[in-house]
Design a protein around this motif. Structure first.
Motif: not given
Length: 407
Positions: A38-40, A94-96, A187-190
Motif C-alpha cells: 500500500r505504501a509503495a 500524507f498517506g505514506f 489512510l489520512a484525515c477526511d
C-alpha cells in the motif's frame, strides 16, 4: 411519531495517533507485506501526479506550444493541472507513513488541515471540469460569441469557486469533531459528517451535477460539430489558397477547437470512470450505516485520487503536439541534451477534427510551421510556390478576434 436522525461522533484522533496521549512511546509496530505494498502504491502515485502535472504546466505555457491552444483553454488546463499538483503535494503523500504503520503520526492540527484540503481540492477539480465543459460548449456552439470573450472572466470564476470550496469545507472541518483519521480508505484525515444525510448530500453534489453537465455539454458540442462538418466543403482546394486569410484562419480555429474539445472530453470521461466506484461506496455506506471492507475502501478511494494522474496522461496520449514538445522539453531542459533525433514534423498528415487541412503551398496549417516543398510534394500536397501565397494573418501580427468573429 417524529423520527430523530442519529447524530454521529467523530472517532477520537488520540486513538488513531502513533503517539498515545499521556505517553511518550510510539504506538506503531513493524509493517507487513500488505502495508508495504500500500505504501509503495501511494508513493508511486504521488510521484506520478507531481511529475506529470508539472510537465503539463510547463509545456502548455511554453512559447512553442502557444500556437496550438487558445488562451482560455490554456488557463483552464493550467488550473486543473495546478489543482491536481496540489493534491499530489498536499494530500496523497500524507498517506505514506499511515499506510506503513497504521496510525496518524503528524498531530491534530495537520489532520485538520489535511481534511480541509482533501475536501476543497477534490471539489475544485470537479468545478474546473465543469468550467472546461461549459467553455467547450460555448466555443463549439457559439464560436462568434466565444471569440469576443477574454480569459479575465475565467480567472474570476476560478478564484470565486476556490474561495467557496475552502469556505464550505472550512465550516464543516474546522470545528472540533469535523475531521477524523480514515485508517482504511484514504489512510489520512477526511472530513467527518455528523449526519448520514450530510454525507450523502456531499457525495451527490460532488458527483451527479458534475456528471450531468459534462455529458450534456460535450454531447451537444460534438453533435453540433458533426452536423456542421457534413456541410463543410473540403478546405483543401485552390480557392483556399487564393481566397485570402479568413478561410485558412477559420480552418485553423476549427482544428484547435476540435482538438481541445476532444482532449477535455476524454479527461471528463476519465473523471466519471474513476470517481463512480467511490461515490457508490460512500452512498451505500451512509445509507446502510455499514463500513466497507478495508481492501475495497482503499481501492475505491485511491482509484478516485488517481484521476489527478490520468488527466495529464490522457492529454499526452491524445495530443501529438504536446507529445513532441514534451519530449523536446525533457531532452533539452531536464536531461540537458540536444533535441531527439528522428522525424520531427509530419507536415503533410491529415490531423484531428476530421478536416483535411493539409499543408498548403508549403505551410502546415495544423501547426502553422513552414516545411520544405520536397517533403510536402512526396505526400500529395500542393506544389504551389510559397512566394505566391499571401502571408497568414498571425504571421504578420495583424490577426484579431474580430476577424474570426466576423466569419
Amino acid at each position: 411519531m417524529e423520527h430523530k436522525q442519529t447524530i454521529l461522533l467523530a472517532p477520537s484522533l488520540s486513538n488513531s495517533s502513533c503517539w498515545r496521549s499521556g505517553t511518550s512511546d510510539a504506538a506503531w509496530s513493524g509493517p507487513g507485506p500488505g502495508e508495504l505494498i500500500r505504501a509503495a502504491l501511494i508513493l508511486l502515485l504521488s510521484l506520478g501526479i507531481l511529475c506529470a502535472n508539472l510537465l503539463v504546466i510547463c509545456v502548455i505555457n511554453s512559447r512553442q506550444y502557444s500556437k496550438y491552444i487558445h488562451a482560455q483553454p490554456r488557463y483552464l488546463l493550467t488550473s486543473l493541472a495546478s489543482n491536481d499538483l496540489a493534491i499530489g503535494l498536499l494530500v496523497t503523500p500524507f498517506g505514506f507513513l499511515p499506510a506503513v504503520y497504521g496510525c496518524w503520526p503528524y498531530g491534530e492540527v495537520v489532520c485538520q488541515i489535511q481534511a480541509l484540503l482533501r475536501g476543497a481540492l477534490t471539489q475544485q477539480s470537479a468545478v474546473i471540469l465543469v468550467c472546461m465543459a461549459i467553455d467547450r460548449y460555448v466555443c463549439m456552439l457559439h464560436p462568434h460569441r466565444y471569440h469576443k470573450h477574454s480569459s479575465k472572466g475565467c480567472v474570476a470564476v476560478m478564484s470565486t469557486t476556490w474561495i467557496a470550496s475552502v469556505a464550505i469545507f472550512g465550516v464543516l472541518v474546522l470545528p472540533r469533531g469535523g475531521y477524523y483519521f480514515n485508517g482504511s480508505g484514504l489512510l489520512a484525515c477526511d472530513p467527518f459528517f455528523a449526519r448520514a444525510s450530510l454525507r450523502i448530500l456531499a457525495c451527490c453534489c460532488f458527483y451527479f451535477p458534475t456528471t450531468m453537465v459534462l455529458m450534456y455539454c460535450y454531447g451537444s458540442a460534438f453533435h453540433v460539430n458533426k452536423l456542421r462538418l457534413k456541410r463543410v466543403v473540403c478546405v483543401n482546394t485552390p480557392e483556399v489558397v487564393s481566397g485570402g486569410h479568413i478561410e485558412r484562419l477559420v480552418a485553423h480555429e476549427r482544428r484547435l477547437s476540435t482538438s481541445a474539445s476532444r482532449t477535455m472530453a476524454a479527461m471528463s470521461l476519465g473523471f466519471i470512470v474513476m470517481v463512480t466506484p467511490w461515490t457508490i461506496q460512500e452512498v451505500v455506506a451512509a445509507c446502510t450505516g455499514s463500513k466497507p471492507p478495508p481492501f475495497l475502501d482503499f481501492l475505491a478511494t485511491w482509484l478516485a485520487l488517481s484521476n489527478s494522474f490520468w488527466n495529464p496522461f490522457l492529454y499526452w496520449l491524445l495530443n501529438n503536439h504536446f507529445r513532441r514538445i514534451s519530449r523536446e522539453f525533457l531532452f533539452t531542459k531536464i536531461l540537458c541534451r540536444s533535441k531527439p533525433l528522428g522525424t520531427k514534423q509530419h507536415c503533410c498528415s491529415t490531423s484531428t477534427g476530421g478536416l483535411d487541412v493539409c499543408s498548403i503551398a508549403g505551410i502546415d496549417l495544423s501547426g502553422l510551421e513552414r516545411c520544405s516543398m520536397e517533403r510536402c510534394s512526396m505526400a500529395r500536397c500542393s506544389s504551389l510556390s510559397l512566394a505566391n501565397t499571401p502571408p497568414l494573418p498571425w504571421e504578420t501580427g495583424h490577426v484579431t478576434h474580430g476577424d474570426v468573429a466576423s466569419t
